[in-house]
Scaffold this motif. Structure first.
Motif, PDB file in Angstrom:
ATOM      1  N   LEU A 187       4.722   3.359   0.383  1.00 34.93           N
ATOM      2  CA  LEU A 187       5.215   4.398   1.339  1.00 34.93           C
ATOM      3  C   LEU A 187       6.005   3.710   2.517  1.00 34.93           C
ATOM      4  N   HIS A 188       7.093   4.552   2.967  1.00 39.54           N
ATOM      5  CA  HIS A 188       7.541   4.107   4.463  1.00 39.54           C
ATOM      6  C   HIS A 188       7.691   5.477   5.092  1.00 39.54           C
ATOM      7  N   GLN A 189       7.740   5.188   6.406  1.00 41.35           N
ATOM      8  CA  GLN A 189       7.769   6.050   7.340  1.00 41.35           C
ATOM      9  C   GLN A 189       9.220   6.000   8.146  1.00 41.35           C
ATOM     10  N   ARG A 190       9.539   6.920   8.167  1.00 44.06           N
ATOM     11  CA  ARG A 190      11.169   7.208   9.102  1.00 44.06           C
ATOM     12  C   ARG A 190      10.790   7.986  10.432  1.00 44.06           C
TER      13      ARG A 190
ATOM     14  N   LEU B 138      -2.661   6.552   4.635  1.00 44.70           N
ATOM     15  CA  LEU B 138      -1.202   6.193   4.474  1.00 44.70           C
ATOM     16  C   LEU B 138      -0.897   4.859   5.038  1.00 44.70           C
ATOM     17  N   ARG B 139      -1.593   4.314   6.093  1.00 44.52           N
ATOM     18  CA  ARG B 139      -1.445   2.824   6.508  1.00 44.52           C
ATOM     19  C   ARG B 139      -1.665   1.986   5.353  1.00 44.52           C
TER      20      ARG B 139
ATOM     21  N   GLU C 188       0.303  15.025   7.982  1.00 44.79           N
ATOM     22  CA  GLU C 188      -1.167  14.591   7.940  1.00 44.79           C
ATOM     23  C   GLU C 188      -1.905  15.912   7.799  1.00 44.79           C
TER      24      GLU C 188
ATOM     25  N   THR D 200       6.940  10.775   6.118  1.00 40.97           N
ATOM     26  CA  THR D 200       6.469   9.496   5.072  1.00 40.97           C
ATOM     27  C   THR D 200       6.990   9.927   3.691  1.00 40.97           C
TER      28      THR D 200
ATOM     29  N   ILE E 218       1.337   1.958   3.214  1.00 41.76           N
ATOM     30  CA  ILE E 218       2.435   1.509   3.829  1.00 41.76           C
ATOM     31  C   ILE E 218       2.599  -0.044   3.741  1.00 41.76           C
TER      32      ILE E 218
ATOM     33  N   ARG F  76      -4.671   9.458   7.973  1.00 45.08           N
ATOM     34  CA  ARG F  76      -3.712   8.250   8.595  1.00 45.08           C
ATOM     35  C   ARG F  76      -4.111   6.976   8.002  1.00 45.08           C
TER      36      ARG F  76
END
Length: 253
Positions: free
Chosen positions: A77-80, A68-69, A50, A85, A72, A65
């Motif tokens: 996108l996906h976050q781990r 990105l939301r 970020e 990201t 997602i 942020r």
């Protein structure tokens, strides 16, 4: 795994401007979305953090942020946890609405490997909705085929098909393509009517398709007919919004 920064990702800070009426976070989401869809950010690449994105585009981390939301939620996108990201660019399919094809034919014709996972298959009395769509009398029997459809191992759609038992008496007869099975039994699909609408996926369907709860999708109802006009199939499908484009050719009358 490579990071977008390490591979000289084509970020363009000039894509964002305070002079535009669109909020900065939506401008950033739009820019990243374009890079993903065009393949300039590739599947499973990690985005910069970020702070780095904020410095690149000259915006706050809150703006980054929020952008990105958005992506997602769209499944791009996906976050781990603890890893970052990542790009989630699924197989993208362009389907022309002028031709009646099965999912297997559609995906195979694009060089992808079609596959299905059975969620359920059964026979029973037609619901009022099914009876109306298929032109059946109350109490008539139908066969239901509920499948998760995949391309190269990636879930793309959830399909629930209902057919009169007179055309398909046993759901176990379908091992691969439904349309190939019907053709082999002397009931070739001839034409269809489709209705499309945009929805957000509920949690159970989103989980099956591997996207976040509330991700955008296309809901499609299709009625398929034999050449003599007899209804053959009533199918309700949920297609991932990030994986499908439906194209129709128009001409002046």
């Amino acid at each position: 795994m490579s990071t977008a920064a390490a591979t000289a990702a084509p970020f363009d800070p000039t894509a964002l401007s305070d002079a535009l009426p669109l909020p900065l976070y939506l401008q950033l989401a739009r820019h990243l979305r374009t890079l993903i869809v065009e393949g300039r950010l590739t599947d499973q690449d990690a985005l910069p953090g970020e702070r780095e994105l904020a410095e690149t585009f000259g915006v706050s981390r809150v703006t980054v942020r929020k952008a990105l939301r958005e992506l997602i939620a769209e499944g791009l996108l996906h976050q781990r946890q603890g890893a970052g990201t990542f790009i989630n660019r699924s197989p993208h399919v362009e389907q022309r609405l002028s031709t009646l094809t099965s999912f297997t034919e559609d995906i195979g014709g694009r060089g992808l490997k079609p596959d299905s996972r059975w969620l359920s298959r059964s026979a029973g009395t037609a619901t009022p909705e099914e009876a109306m769509a298929l032109g059946l009398r109350p109490g008539a029997e139908v066969v239901r085929l509920h499948r998760l459809r995949l391309a190269d191992g990636t879930p793309l759609a959830i399909e629930l098909s209902a057919l009169p038992a007179s055309f398909l008496p046993d759901p176990e007869l379908v091992q691969g393509s439904l349309y190939e099975t019907l053709r082999g039994r002397g009931h070739p699909p001839f034409r269809a009517l489709q209705r499309l609408s945009a929805i957000r996926l509920p949690a159970d369907q989103a989980a099956l398709l591997g996207v976040p709860d509330g991700a955008p999708a296309l809901y499609i109802e299709r009625r398929t007919f034999l050449e003599n006009g007899t209804p053959l199939e009533f199918v309700r499908s949920h297609y991932r919004g990030d994986a499908y484009d439906f194209v129709v050719e128009l001409s002046l009358a």
